[in-house]
Scaffold this active site. Structure first.
Site, short mmCIF file in Angstrom:
data_model
loop_
_atom_site.label_atom_id
_atom_site.label_comp_id
_atom_site.label_asym_id
_atom_site.label_seq_id
_atom_site.Cartn_x
_atom_site.Cartn_y
_atom_site.Cartn_z
N SER A 695 0.80 -1.22 0.00
CA SER A 695 0.00 0.00 0.00
C SER A 695 0.83 1.27 0.00
O SER A 695 0.27 2.36 0.11
CB SER A 695 -0.95 0.01 1.20
OG SER A 695 -0.22 0.07 2.39
N LYS A 738 -4.70 4.30 9.97
CA LYS A 738 -3.88 5.20 9.16
C LYS A 738 -4.37 6.64 9.24
O LYS A 738 -3.59 7.59 9.37
CB LYS A 738 -3.86 4.72 7.71
CG LYS A 738 -3.14 3.41 7.50
CD LYS A 738 -3.18 2.99 6.04
CE LYS A 738 -2.44 1.70 5.80
NZ LYS A 738 -2.47 1.27 4.40
#
Length: 822
Positions: A695, A738
């Site tokens: 990612s 995140k």
């Protein structure tokens, strides 16, 4: 006979005809005295004929001792010529004969005269051989040593025989003497008689005596053990009889009454016919045994264990949803998925009382409250609670129990937990199910397949209980930190509820609601004794803890309480109770006095726009982190350098990012051949920490595009997402953690994959209020948002050449701390 004929070839043989006396189970040797009883007619005739002539006769063994009237084929053809020394008449028409062997002889032919068997025999001479005298002496000494050991173990030898052997002699004579005076089988003795070579015959005797020694040693050990067992049994019998008399004198309970009590308890359980008959049969066996025997103790333990099980005992469930919700919220903050699932179960149970138990699996990092929430669930549902830890369990018998035939056998953990709970419809927690192992004793996960299958566990059989027990009413809840180590068949039987790590705000809420009051009470403090604001708690969380759960946070709060308690106690002792200090205030400025130097620092984010520096987002087991990427393009030969302790997946993602930028060079306004004369260096700071995952692809692509174009990247923008070669942005995981990391770092804009837009609903409300989210399907959106372009310039970002199918969410990029591998 082939051997005999070979030895006698070339010799002038002397023949003589002698009466034959067949021996049953005996063999006569030359130069040896032997006595035996005679009772058969054929033997009587042979003695009579021998006494008429010269008292000589031929003794040979018959092959089958059961033959009463042996014929020529029933006799061995090698025997011994003997001289009669004495004849003694015994009662019953039997005769005892003493003979002395003269020499070995072989039969040329048999004949029958006047009911007496004769044989024409010739003498067999033995061969002393060419063996050296030293070897003969060595063999003689070996025989003497072994025979002495044999005599020690055997009780059939006289002292004279042993002394004769120890005196020594010629090998042939010693071999015949030992064979004659030891209780060997007549077949073995016949083989020694037919061996004419003295040394070879002695070697055979040594081997035979060695085998006999081993057999005698085994027999001696067996006899010793048997004697010890008999003595022990006699002693125990004597003690039991004494115990009976003592019990009768003391008026203690009769053994028969104990068995009858067992029968009454068994019938009172109202068990199915099969189970009741089995238990009554065991009670009947107990009645027939001695009260203090070992087997009776095993049966008592078995019956006691079976009677303690909650065969028909149940508790009434609480189906008041509002009350259940209040109990769940009282002890835990958050964990909405678990609470909602339990309330749904109660709601369905109120409408369908016949609903059986469920199997739930709570998966999440350590310290998030998986185990403690289960206790609150049991209280909210009104069920009894039992816990069994599966961490480190490697034996299948731990689940199913041991057979009661083994010493120290016991039921498995399932039955033990039910006995502890005392309810058939309890809530059973199986903690750390992902930590089970397997070895040569079996796989406990395989034993759990039946336990956790609601279609099969209604007839669960424990190896110790050996009776079917209904587990279908039990609510099983398991906990795990990861699903990777749980076997797929077992995981398929459980409904998985994922519990993510707590955000900073959730930790602060838990600390203020639950942890701080708990520690204040534990350390003897009141709310008025310690002042710690929410803002100070947030600073404590950021500076002193870095975890997914709240265990470390609770330890830090406990340390603060200990320091405060010490300050108050010192004040009381110094100034007296009336003037003592009663309140301690903890603030951000004096936190170091309580907890020392802060262990963790805030994520360092650049305060200015830079070329080739991009803020990425990563997921760790303790929450989200900022992950900066730096890219430099320098003159070179087209090399790609990737540093920062990256895993294989991340390195492949970096190569894909370079290819994506190269394919979009024209759209970015750079020379498509820029990579030939330049080296690209991609670096992730904090190289001591391993990193892996796909990612960070969007972050690396943006950094490379910025480095080759010279356009700076906005310092207040962070991003996450996987990138394809065609510039498509793929979904990722861990979005909640995140985005919290971006909020803590002061990021204003976060770029996320378009396919992760539904996940934005799970983000903390405070993050949604302070951070702008941009969803991107391609790198064009990412570059338009992240690059700080001059106002007069329009840069065309790369559009994908083809439309690719939607790819499921991938594993997020991760940073591991303290040596974790992503």
């Amino acid at each position: 006979m082939a051997q005999i004929k070979e030895i006698e070839t070339g010799l002038e043989l002397e023949y003589e005809t002698l009466p034959v006396l067949p021996l049953r189970g005996l063999v006569a040797f030359p130069d040896m005295l032997i006595h035996f009883d005679v009772g058969r007619l054929i033997s009587m005739k042979a003695l009579e004929q021998s006494m008429k002539d010269n008292q000589r006769l031929f003794l040979t063994a018959q092959r089958d001792i059961r033959t009463d009237s042996p014929e020529e084929d029933d006799l061995y053809t090698v025997g011994t010529v003997c001289t009669i020394k004495q004849i003694l008449k015994l009662p019953g028409d039997n005769i005892r004969v003493l003979v002395e062997g003269t020499h070995r002889a072989a039969v040329e032919a048999f004949s029958m005269q006047d009911d007496c068997l004769f044989a024409r025999v010739f003498r067999l001479e033995t061969d002393p051989g060419r063996t050296s005298q030293r070897r003969k002496q060595a063999l003689v000494r070996t025989l003497q040593e072994r025979f002495e050991d044999y005599a020690t173990l055997s009780s059939h030898l006289s002292r004279d025989v042993v002394l004769t052997v120890l005196d020594g002699g010629e090998p042939g004579y010693l071999a015949d003497y030992v064979a004659q005076n030891t209780p060997l089988g007549f077949e073995i003795k016949q083989g020694l008689l037919e061996e004419l070579r003295d040394v070879r015959r002695l070697e055979q005797v040594i081997r035979i005596i060695g085998n006999e020694i081993e057999i005698l040693r085994i027999e001696s050990d067996l006899q010793e053990k048997l004697k010890e067992q008999v003595d022990k049994n006699q002693r125990e019998y004597y003690l039991r009889e004494q115990m009976k008399v003592i019990q009768n004198e003391l008026g203690e309970q009769d053994f028969g009454n104990e068995v009858e009590e067992y029968r009454e308890k068994i019938r009172a359980l109202k068990l199915p016919q099969e189970s009741e008959e089995k238990l009554l049969k065991e009670a009947g066996r107990l009645e027939k045994m001695q009260p203090l025997s070992a087997e009776s103790g095993v049966i008592r333990t078995y019956l006691d264990t079976c009677l303690e099980l909650p065969w028909n005992t149940t508790t009434k469930e609480n189906i008041n949803l509002a009350e259940a919700r209040r109990i769940l919220d009282r002890g835990h903050y958050g964990l909405d998925k678990v609470k909602d699932r339990i309330l749904e179960f109660l709601a369905v149970k109120s409408l369908a009382p016949q609903l059986k138990g469920q199997v739930l699996c709570l998966v999440g990092p350590p310290g998030v409250g998986k185990t403690s929430i289960v206790r609150s669930v049991a209280e909210a549902m009104g069920r009894k609670y039992a816990r069994m830890s599966l961490g480190g369990v490697r034996d299948e018998a731990d689940i199913r129990g041991h057979r009661k035939t083994y010493i120290g056998a016991m039921p498995g953990r399932i039955m033990t937990a039910l006995t502890q709970a005392g309810s058939k419809n309890c809530l059973l927690l199986m903690d750390e199910i992902d930590k089970m192992g397997a070895d040569s004793r079996g796989d406990p996960a395989a034993a759990l397949l039946e336990v956790l299958d609601i279609e099969q566990n209604s007839t669960f059989r424990d190896h110790f209980i050996e009776l079917p027990f209904d587990l279908s009413d039990v609510l099983f809840i398991t906990t795990a930190n990861t699903l990777d180590t749980i076997p797929r068949p077992l995981l398929d039987r459980m409904e998985v509820i994922e519990i993510s790590s707590y955000t900073e705000q959730e930790k602060a809420e838990i600390a203020m609601r639950h942890l701080l009051p708990k520690q204040l009470e534990k350390h003897g403090l009141k709310k008025s004794n310690l002042s710690l604001s929410r803002e100070t708690m947030v600073y404590l969380i950021d500076a002193y803890t870095r975890e997914a759960g709240v265990r470390r946070l609770e330890q830090q709060i406990a340390q603060v309480c200990r320091k405060a308690a010490k300050i108050i106690a010192d004040d009381q002792q110094a100034k007296g109770t009336t003037e003592a200090r009663k309140r301690v205030t903890v603030t951000r400025s004096n936190m170091e006095k309580f907890l020392g130097t802060p262990r963790y620092k805030q994520d360092n984010v650049s305060k200015k726009d830079e070329v080739g520096v991009v803020n990425g987002l990563a997921w760790t087991s303790v929450g989200g982190e900022m992950l900066q990427v730096e890219v430099n393009v320098i003159p070179g030969t087209g090399k790609l350098e990737i540093t920062g302790n990256l895993g294989k997946v991340m390195e492949e993602s970096a190569k894909a990012a370079v290819t994506c930028v190269r394919s979009s060079a024209k759209d970015l306004g750079v020379d498509p051949m820029f990579y030939k004369d330049s080296d690209i260096h991609i670096h992730f700071p904090e190289a001591a920490i391993p990193k892996d995952g796909p990612s960070a692809g969007v972050t690396m692509t943006t950094a490379i595009a910025s480095a080759v174009t010279g356009i700076p990247v906005r310092h207040d923008v962070a991003m996450t997402g996987e990138v394809t070669l065609r510039g498509r942005v793929m979904p990722i995981g861990g979005l909640k953690e995140k985005t919290m990391a971006a909020y803590r770092a002061g990021i204003k804009t976060v770029i996320v994959p378009a396919e992760n837009e539904p996940d934005l609903q799970d983000i903390d409300p405070i993050v949604r209020e302070n951070v702008e989210f941009v969803t991107a399907e391609t790198m064009k959106t990412v570059l338009d948002t992240a690059l700080r372009r001059p106002a007069q310039e329009t840069v065309r970002a790369a559009e994908p050449h083809t439309t690719l199918p939607v790819v499921p969410a991938a594993v997020p990029a991760r940073i591991t701390r303290q040596g974790d591998i992503c």
